[in-house]
Scaffold this motif. Structure first.
Motif: not given
Ligand code: FES
Ligand SMILES: [Fe+2]
Length: 371
Positions: A73, A75-76, A92, A94-95, A97
């Motif tokens: 991802c 993002h992170l 995703c 995790f957050h 997104f």
């Molecule tokens: S790592 Fe994918 S939304 Fe944060």
């Protein structure tokens, strides 16, 4: 070794690969590689598969379109193999997104404006009930495709997947290795019906085999093989005297140095006997097809599996000592070079004199031409 009952991968338990401690004999080939069967990827499914030492995340949107993306991802860095589908968007875990069909981030899990970020799509091709992903060492876009072959009969295809040590190139080379069909697979007699034709990214093998059958004696089996790139074979096997036809897709995917996944999908058909009235002929043909499809698939897998211990332990010899009775190994090796980086010539010296009875094989190398 038994094939997996459905799609699961069975790790080969044969001898330890003898070259495990050596650097890989062949680099990753360029082109299309199969990462899944269509039936493994219903709408809303997310799968992680390996290709050339990296994870690839496959998913099918709710509208039926398949995507292949790099796994992390933007993002992170969470692994998108854990993601899920929301409509046509990949979300995703995790957050939360969400990424739309074009890969761009369209919303966040906080309701805040999405960042300028996008997934990296990989070229994907769904054909012949399989999902192929393109990879090229210098990032080149696809310049050829795997064609859609005929669909044989009415029954669904049967599938099997294996994972083992070995090289995709050896799987393809197997189909021009005419000699081994008698010595390893036990064919009683077989020969090329025409010189193997190499043309662009394809080759074609046509063989006539005289095979001994119980009760009815010796009968001819026609074998036609089409190769596309270093990962895809289509084989048609026809026994006219018995009305038996089997059509298989044979797929080899280099997942790591010296390690591959091997997939086979087969369809089977018993022709309607022409000696019977049409309605009865249809019933007999369909009944025999249903009755024999399972045993014929198992037979076909066992036939193929005779090669597994060879592939998973052999050493790649760049200068094989060829002789009469071998197939056109030399022309095949020259044809195969187009799928490797030019700098790979170090590990890829070729037999300089194609020996044996097939010097007349047409060997052309026209680069990545569209077939
Ligand atoms: S790592 Fe994918 S939304 Fe944060
Ligand atoms: Fe073989």
């Amino acid at each position: 070794m038994r094939p997996s009952r459905k799609f699961g991968q069975v790790t080969h338990r044969g001898p330890t690969p003898s070259d495990a401690a050596l650097p890989p004999a062949l680099p990753y080939p360029d082109g299309w590689s199969a990462l899944a069967f269509t039936a493994e990827l219903p709408r809303g499914t997310v799968l992680t598969r390996r290709l050339a030492g990296e994870d690839v995340v496959l998913y099918r949107q709710r509208d039926g379109r398949v995507r292949a993306v790099r796994p992390f991802c933007p993002h992170l860095g969470a692994h998108l193999g854990l993601a899920e589908l929301d409509g046509n968007d990949l979300v995703c875990p995790f957050h939360r997104f969400a990424f739309g069909p074009d890969g761009r981030c369209v919303r966040t899990g906080y309701g805040t404006p999405p960042p300028k970020a996008a997934l990296t799509h990989l070229p994907v091709l769904e054909v012949n009930d399989a999902v192929f992903v393109w990879r090229h060492h210098d990032g080149r876009e696809p310049d050829w495709e795997i064609p859609a072959w005929h669909v044989l009969g009415n029954l669904p295809a049967r599938y099997a997947t294996w994972e083992m040590a070995g090289y995709a190139q050896d799987v393809m080379e197997n189909s021009v290795d005419v000699g081994h069909f008698q010595t390893l697979h036990g064919w009683s007699q077989g020969e090329l019906a025409a010189p193997v034709a190499f043309d662009g990214v394809t080759f074609h093998v046509s063989m006539r085999v005289q095979e001994q059958f119980p009760l009815i004696g010796r009968r001819q089996v026609d074998v036609e093989v089409d190769g596309h790139g270093l990962s895809c074979l289509h084989t048609d096997i026809h026994t006219p005297a018995l009305g038996l036809k089997m059509c298989s897709l044979v797929l080899a995917t280099q997942i790591a140095p010296g390690r591959m996944q091997f997939r086979q999908a087969s369809r089977f058909l018993v022709a309607e006997p022409s000696s019977l009235p049409p309605a009865l002929a249809r019933t007999v043909g369909r009944s025999l097809t249903r009755l024999l499809a399972g045993p014929m698939f198992r037979f076909s897998c066992e036939f193929t599996a005779a090669d597994f211990p060879i592939w998973s332990t052999k050493q790649y010899l760049s200068r094989p000592r060829l002789t009469a009775g071998d197939g056109p190994i030399g022309p095949f090796r020259r044809w195969s070079r187009q799928f490797y980086p030019p700098t790979a010539t170090g590990p890829l010296p070729l037999p300089t004199t194609p020996l044996g009875g097939h010097q007349d094989a047409q060997a052309t190398r026209t680069g990545h031409a569209r077939p």
